[in-house]
Design a protein around this motif. Structure first.
Motif, PDB file in Angstrom:
ATOM      1  N   SER A  97     -16.127   1.993   1.699  1.00 37.05           N
ATOM      2  CA  SER A  97     -15.383   3.249   1.865  1.00 37.05           C
ATOM      3  C   SER A  97     -16.315   4.310   2.415  1.00 37.05           C
ATOM      4  O   SER A  97     -17.480   4.394   2.007  1.00 37.05           O
ATOM      5  N   ARG A 143     -11.014  10.007   4.387  1.00 40.97           N
ATOM      6  CA  ARG A 143     -11.603   8.845   3.713  1.00 40.97           C
ATOM      7  C   ARG A 143     -11.012   7.580   4.305  1.00 40.97           C
ATOM      8  O   ARG A 143      -9.792   7.447   4.426  1.00 40.97           O
ATOM      9  N   VAL A 161      -7.378  -1.160   7.689  1.00 39.80           N
ATOM     10  CA  VAL A 161      -8.022   0.062   7.212  1.00 39.80           C
ATOM     11  C   VAL A 161      -6.950   1.005   6.694  1.00 39.80           C
ATOM     12  O   VAL A 161      -5.887   1.147   7.318  1.00 39.80           O
ATOM     13  N   THR A 162      -7.214   1.637   5.566  1.00 40.06           N
ATOM     14  CA  THR A 162      -6.381   2.756   5.135  1.00 40.06           C
ATOM     15  C   THR A 162      -7.206   4.039   5.266  1.00 40.06           C
ATOM     16  O   THR A 162      -8.425   4.044   5.043  1.00 40.06           O
ATOM     17  N   GLY A 184      -9.397  -6.848  -1.177  1.00 47.07           N
ATOM     18  CA  GLY A 184     -10.387  -5.995  -1.815  1.00 47.07           C
ATOM     19  C   GLY A 184     -10.883  -4.961  -0.838  1.00 47.07           C
ATOM     20  O   GLY A 184     -10.515  -4.959   0.344  1.00 47.07           O
ATOM     21  N   THR A 185     -11.713  -4.046  -1.302  1.00 48.32           N
ATOM     22  CA  THR A 185     -12.275  -2.999  -0.453  1.00 48.32           C
ATOM     23  C   THR A 185     -13.728  -3.340  -0.147  1.00 48.32           C
ATOM     24  O   THR A 185     -14.567  -3.359  -1.056  1.00 48.32           O
ATOM     25  N   GLU A 205       0.830  -1.202   0.000  1.00 46.64           N
ATOM     26  CA  GLU A 205       0.000   0.000   0.000  1.00 46.64           C
ATOM     27  C   GLU A 205       0.868   1.257   0.000  1.00 46.64           C
ATOM     28  O   GLU A 205       1.978   1.274   0.535  1.00 46.64           O
ATOM     29  N   ASP A 253     -10.940   3.389   3.898  1.00 48.63           N
ATOM     30  CA  ASP A 253     -11.210   2.222   3.055  1.00 48.63           C
ATOM     31  C   ASP A 253     -10.971   0.964   3.875  1.00 48.63           C
ATOM     32  O   ASP A 253      -9.854   0.758   4.395  1.00 48.63           O
ATOM     33  N   PHE A 254     -11.991   0.138   4.005  1.00 52.15           N
ATOM     34  CA  PHE A 254     -11.885  -1.118   4.745  1.00 52.15           C
ATOM     35  C   PHE A 254     -11.399  -2.200   3.785  1.00 52.15           C
ATOM     36  O   PHE A 254     -12.146  -2.673   2.928  1.00 52.15           O
ATOM     37  N   ARG A 255     -10.147  -2.590   3.950  1.00 60.15           N
ATOM     38  CA  ARG A 255      -9.483  -3.546   3.052  1.00 60.15           C
ATOM     39  C   ARG A 255      -9.553  -4.937   3.685  1.00 60.15           C
ATOM     40  O   ARG A 255      -9.099  -5.132   4.830  1.00 60.15           O
ATOM     41  N   THR A 256     -10.094  -5.906   2.978  1.00 58.71           N
ATOM     42  CA  THR A 256     -10.324  -7.232   3.556  1.00 58.71           C
ATOM     43  C   THR A 256      -9.848  -8.337   2.627  1.00 58.71           C
ATOM     44  O   THR A 256      -9.750  -8.163   1.402  1.00 58.71           O
TER      45      THR A 256
END
Length: 548
Positions: free
Chosen positions: A535, A514, A504-505, A531-532, A198, A516-519
């Motif tokens: 957001s 902002r 999370v980013t 994936g996200t 990232e 973005d919950f990255r899982t």
């Protein structure tokens, strides 16, 4: 708890520390700071005994950088660089003689080290398990750097880090990530591998970096078939040696090493770095406070040794000042909290319970009085656009259902509502308009509006809370947990709830934040794509989350 085999020397040391602590009785630990030096962990430090000095060319006979490199706590002209010498990381002492070993370090503007900015020599002390903490000074503000270490003929992997911008710098944006809860025995660190790729400026680790529970020979849910872990890991951590070895196991993971090598980390602990659900000097089983302080001293010592932390964070016996403040120019101030060391014991036990007079007692505290004053005073003095609070346990109210008999977690801020109310009143009186709380602990991804009064959803929204799910804890998880409908219905301020693993980013700029919950779909098998899941944004000057 299984019986632990310890050496006669370690048994004698434990007996000595227990005798020294016996006079402390059941007084709260805040009264015993002056007695910390009586604990053995305050005496076994560099300089308290004369360890021999060994030549790295002969003492280090195999690759010593098996646990990688790390950096952290960036300031405008400085950053902490970390490594440990451990040719045999799963052995006591890491396979090195009990001697001081010189380690060379370099930090450069480029990955090939053609433009070296600073270099020097540090000492890997046996008393600190041959860990190395370099506070590299004299660097330029707001710059990316590359660093490495050398010991004898061996050179470490290259790490990438950055310094903070100057205090008055006018930044356009800042990118960060938040992670938590990485039980080794629950799966692979696939999320850390994706995090390493990232584009973020820094990573906050919000606690449960490791777990005290046993890890069997097959790595638990990892189900190793190509190797067998030593039996030393198949027991609960209690002693200093236990904690040190468990850090070696966790840090030997290549995906975690990759994340540390890619980004500077700012760390704080939760409970499992010591023991599940402890509160101050009260252990989970409400046993002996003096025995627990010995265990806590071991856990805190090993934590500092194995994290990129500065000298002011070095523990003194069972006490360690982990809460601290950093800033990135005029854009963001970070107030990193410790909600374990100073808290009142949980009310009504540790789990979900109906709120009552005990939990609502105004005298109860999550942070302790000194940390609470420090946080509110810091808000009053803040001149940054964003005020971000990285901390451990769920801050917003989280009711189990919408019935009159609803329950809340007594281990989270819901078990300390007066303490939470004091902080929110402090933020409001300080004029904090863009408050963001970053949280870990619960192995779920949540997004909340922070309400002035959670019982009145029409009350003012004072900020937002972003909860990072776990890296592995809870194993694979699911997108929609079984209590999804009950939680979303009972908590209108809860805007998102997901049970997958990941991180999370967060991107902060002058207009909005902002998240973005990255899982990932699975951690019990390696290699899942990221994936996200969702957001959300919150606008500057207008707290409240909106899905995008």
């Amino acid at each position: 708890m299984p019986h632990l085999q310890v050496s006669q020397q370690e048994q004698a040391s434990q007996q000595e520390t227990r005798r020294a602590a016996a006079a402390l009785g059941r007084r709260r630990f805040l009264t015993v700071t002056s007695a910390a030096a009586a604990l053995a962990f305050a005496t076994n430090l560099p300089g308290s005994a004369r360890a021999a000095e060994a030549d790295a060319r002969t003492a280090v006979k195999a690759e010593p950088f098996t646990l990688g490199v790390a950096s952290g706590d960036p300031l405008p002209g400085s950053v902490v660089l970390w490594t440990r010498l451990a040719p045999e990381p799963y052995e006591s002492g890491g396979g090195l003689p009990r001697a001081r070993i010189a380690v060379q370090w370099e930090i450069a503007h480029d990955r090939r080290f053609r433009r070296v900015a600073r270099r020097g020599s540090a000492t890997a002390h046996p008393e600190l398990n041959h860990t190395v903490h370099v506070e590299a000074e004299g660097l330029e503000a707001d710059r990316v750097y590359y660093y490495r270490f050398r010991a004898g003929k061996w050179t470490s992997p290259v790490g990438r880090t950055r310094t903070a911008p100057a205090a008055g710098a006018d930044l356009n944006e800042l990118r960060l990530a938040a992670v938590s809860c990485q039980a080794y025995h629950d799966g692979y660190y696939t999320a850390h591998r994706h995090l390493a790729e990232e584009d973020v400026d820094l990573v906050f680790h919000l606690g449960d970096y490791l777990y005290e529970y046993a890890v069997d020979a097959h790595g638990g849910a990892r189900q190793y078939t190509d190797r067998t872990l030593p039996a030393v890991f198949d027991r609960e951590m209690v002693t200093l040696e236990d904690y040190r070895l468990r850090y070696a196991l966790y840090k030997s993971d290549p995906d975690l090493r990759a994340a540390h090598a890619a980004h500077p980390f700012l760390v704080t602990w939760d409970d499992h770095e010591t023991e599940n659900n402890y509160a101050g000097d009260v252990p989970e089983d409400n046993g002996s406070a003096q025995d627990f302080l010995v265990r806590r001293a071991a856990a805190y010592r090993a934590y500092w040794e194995n994290q990129p932390l500065r000298r002011p964070q070095q523990p003194d016996g069972p006490d360690m000042r982990l809460y601290r403040r950093l800033r990135f120019g005029k854009l963001a101030q970070f107030d990193i909290l410790d909600t374990r060391q100073y808290r009142s014991d949980q009310a009504y036990g540790d789990g979900a319970q109906r709120p009552g007079p005990e939990s609502e007692d105004p005298a109860r505290t999550m942070t302790g009085a000194a940390q609470e004053r420090w946080l509110i005073d810091g808000w009053r003095a803040s001149d940054t656009l964003w005020n971000v609070v990285p901390q451990q346990v769920t801050f917003s109210e989280r009711r189990t259902d919408d019935s009159p008999g609803y329950k809340v977690s007594m281990d989270a801020w819901d078990g300390y509502p007066a303490s939470r109310a004091r902080l929110l009143a402090g933020a409001e009186s300080a004029g904090i308009e863009n408050l963001m709380v970053l949280t870990g602990d619960v192995h779920k991804g949540y997004a909340y509006d922070i309400k002035r009064d959670f019982g009145d959803q029409d009350s003012r929204t004072l900020g937002t809370e972003i909860v990072a799910t776990s890296i592995t804890s809870g194993k694979d998880g699911e997108d929609k947990p079984g209590n999804w409908d009950a939680y979303m219905g009972a908590n209108p301020h809860m805007k998102f709830y997901n049970g997958r693993r990941g991180y999370v980013t967060v991107r902060l700029d002058k207009r909005q934040g902002r998240a973005d919950f990255r899982t990932v779909a699975a951690v019990t098998k390696p290699g899942a794509p990221v994936g996200t899941a969702a957001s959300f944004v919150t606008e500057v000057g207008s707290p409240g989350l909106r899905e995008v």
